[in-house]
Motif scaffolding. Sequence first.
Motif, PDB file in Angstrom:
ATOM      1  N   GLY A 289       0.803  -1.212   0.000  1.00  0.00           N
ATOM      2  CA  GLY A 289       0.000   0.000   0.000  1.00  0.00           C
ATOM      3  C   GLY A 289       0.836   1.261   0.000  1.00  0.00           C
ATOM      4  O   GLY A 289       0.493   2.216  -0.675  1.00  0.00           O
ATOM      5  N   GLY A 290       1.935   1.339   0.761  1.00  0.00           N
ATOM      6  CA  GLY A 290       2.681   2.592   0.884  1.00  0.00           C
ATOM      7  C   GLY A 290       3.730   2.776  -0.168  1.00  0.00           C
ATOM      8  O   GLY A 290       4.290   3.852  -0.284  1.00  0.00           O
ATOM      9  N   GLY A 291       4.074   1.758  -1.018  1.00  0.00           N
ATOM     10  CA  GLY A 291       5.138   1.875  -1.986  1.00  0.00           C
ATOM     11  C   GLY A 291       6.492   1.749  -1.310  1.00  0.00           C
ATOM     12  O   GLY A 291       6.616   1.818  -0.087  1.00  0.00           O
ATOM     13  N   GLN A 292       7.539   1.515  -2.092  1.00  0.00           N
ATOM     14  CA  GLN A 292       8.850   1.317  -1.507  1.00  0.00           C
ATOM     15  C   GLN A 292       9.735   2.516  -1.782  1.00  0.00           C
ATOM     16  O   GLN A 292       9.427   3.368  -2.613  1.00  0.00           O
ATOM     17  CB  GLN A 292       9.490   0.038  -2.052  1.00  0.00           C
ATOM     18  N   GLY A 305       2.313   0.722 -12.781  1.00  0.00           N
ATOM     19  CA  GLY A 305       1.524   1.753 -12.112  1.00  0.00           C
ATOM     20  C   GLY A 305       1.893   1.951 -10.675  1.00  0.00           C
ATOM     21  O   GLY A 305       1.445   2.915 -10.036  1.00  0.00           O
ATOM     22  N   ALA A 306       2.704   1.032 -10.122  1.00  0.00           N
ATOM     23  CA  ALA A 306       3.124   1.186  -8.730  1.00  0.00           C
ATOM     24  C   ALA A 306       4.003   2.427  -8.592  1.00  0.00           C
ATOM     25  O   ALA A 306       4.686   2.844  -9.526  1.00  0.00           O
ATOM     26  CB  ALA A 306       3.869  -0.067  -8.279  1.00  0.00           C
ATOM     27  N   ARG A 307       3.977   3.021  -7.420  1.00  0.00           N
ATOM     28  CA  ARG A 307       4.764   4.213  -7.165  1.00  0.00           C
ATOM     29  C   ARG A 307       5.754   3.963  -6.049  1.00  0.00           C
ATOM     30  O   ARG A 307       5.506   3.166  -5.140  1.00  0.00           O
ATOM     31  CB  ARG A 307       3.864   5.404  -6.813  1.00  0.00           C
ATOM     32  N   ALA A 308       6.887   4.675  -6.107  1.00  0.00           N
ATOM     33  CA  ALA A 308       7.933   4.529  -5.102  1.00  0.00           C
ATOM     34  C   ALA A 308       8.762   5.803  -5.103  1.00  0.00           C
ATOM     35  O   ALA A 308       8.449   6.776  -5.791  1.00  0.00           O
ATOM     36  CB  ALA A 308       8.789   3.301  -5.409  1.00  0.00           C
ATOM     37  N   THR A 309       9.826   5.812  -4.339  1.00  0.00           N
ATOM     38  CA  THR A 309      10.774   6.945  -4.333  1.00  0.00           C
ATOM     39  C   THR A 309      12.176   6.408  -4.493  1.00  0.00           C
ATOM     40  O   THR A 309      12.477   5.283  -4.060  1.00  0.00           O
ATOM     41  CB  THR A 309      10.673   7.744  -3.023  1.00  0.00           C
ATOM     42  N   THR A 310      13.011   7.210  -5.123  1.00  0.00           N
ATOM     43  CA  THR A 310      14.408   6.814  -5.312  1.00  0.00           C
ATOM     44  C   THR A 310      15.192   7.082  -4.035  1.00  0.00           C
ATOM     45  O   THR A 310      14.680   7.677  -3.079  1.00  0.00           O
ATOM     46  CB  THR A 310      15.033   7.593  -6.478  1.00  0.00           C
TER      47      THR A 310
END
Length: 332
Positions: A289-292, A305-310
């Motif tokens: 749910g929170g993305g990686q 479509g999943a979202r994350a941060t570098t």
Amino acid sequence: MTNVYAYPPPPAARRWWHHPAVIITLLVVFPPGGIALAWTTGWSKGKKIVSTVLAGLWFLLIVVSDPPKERPAEAKPKTQPTAPKMAVPAPSASPTPSSSPSPTGPPSFIGQNLVDASAAALKAGYNSISHDASEGDAGQWSDKNWRVCFQALAAKQSGKLPTLDFGVVRNEEPCPAKDGDPIPWPKMPGVTGMTFKKATETLTPLGTKKIEPTSAYTDVKLPASGVDGWTVCFQEPEAGQEVHAGATAYLSLTDPGTSCPKEKFTELHPDPAPGDDDSSGSESSASGGGGQSGVRYGQFCSPVGARATTSDGRPAKCFIGKDGRARWGYGS
């Protein structure tokens, strides 16, 4: 018997040359003739003596006096040899404006800054106006930012002096081929395959503001220095595009022992493909749910479509790449 009361005989008629006006004129103009004529008249002896003495003195004065000297204005000029005139170079600047233009035409002010050209034109006896020499119609709000490419006499005079019309461009722009043509910006040459040092030498004359090296692989960092021997894999702007003044050129590099990737945003050591044992953790984390966080652009991802941060905090999103496989990319 003699008549004692008879009238005396009338005087003899006076000859015209005995007229006093004639005699006086001769005494002045030709004294010897005037004196001789005076003694034949009926003048009294005293008058004859006085006229003779005055005319004689006048005649003596004329004879002994020096003749009038030739006046300087009437004197004939003496011909003297003159040395050949040597050409004297004109001074670079005159302290005061000229009241009239040079008969040989205006000097050339092409290549000068508009401020300097306008001042020099005024000293040469010309007013000046200016216009954008490119296909645009920009106003010259600050003359110091423009330079002269073309000049011609204006059709309409400004003020009492003849007027020069300067065709100008901005200082950083090249002059067009003729007044009113587009600015001929240089074209970006192809520098891929060159070393970074050779590419820099090729691009510097174009007037680029900065040449920025980057890594051709997303998982390889460039060293702080010593990349002159690295190979250029990609370039921006592309070859053939216009290079405007102040532009930055970006060159993607790889070290001499590593071949260039086939496309941008490629990892030199990619993570295992989806389905491999060592990749399940990454995918399951991304699908949460929170993305990686801590992902890298170009790394395989799931689901689409999943979202994350570098690792440096930039947003990332899972896209289908050109190879048909899901990879992390920039997610706005």
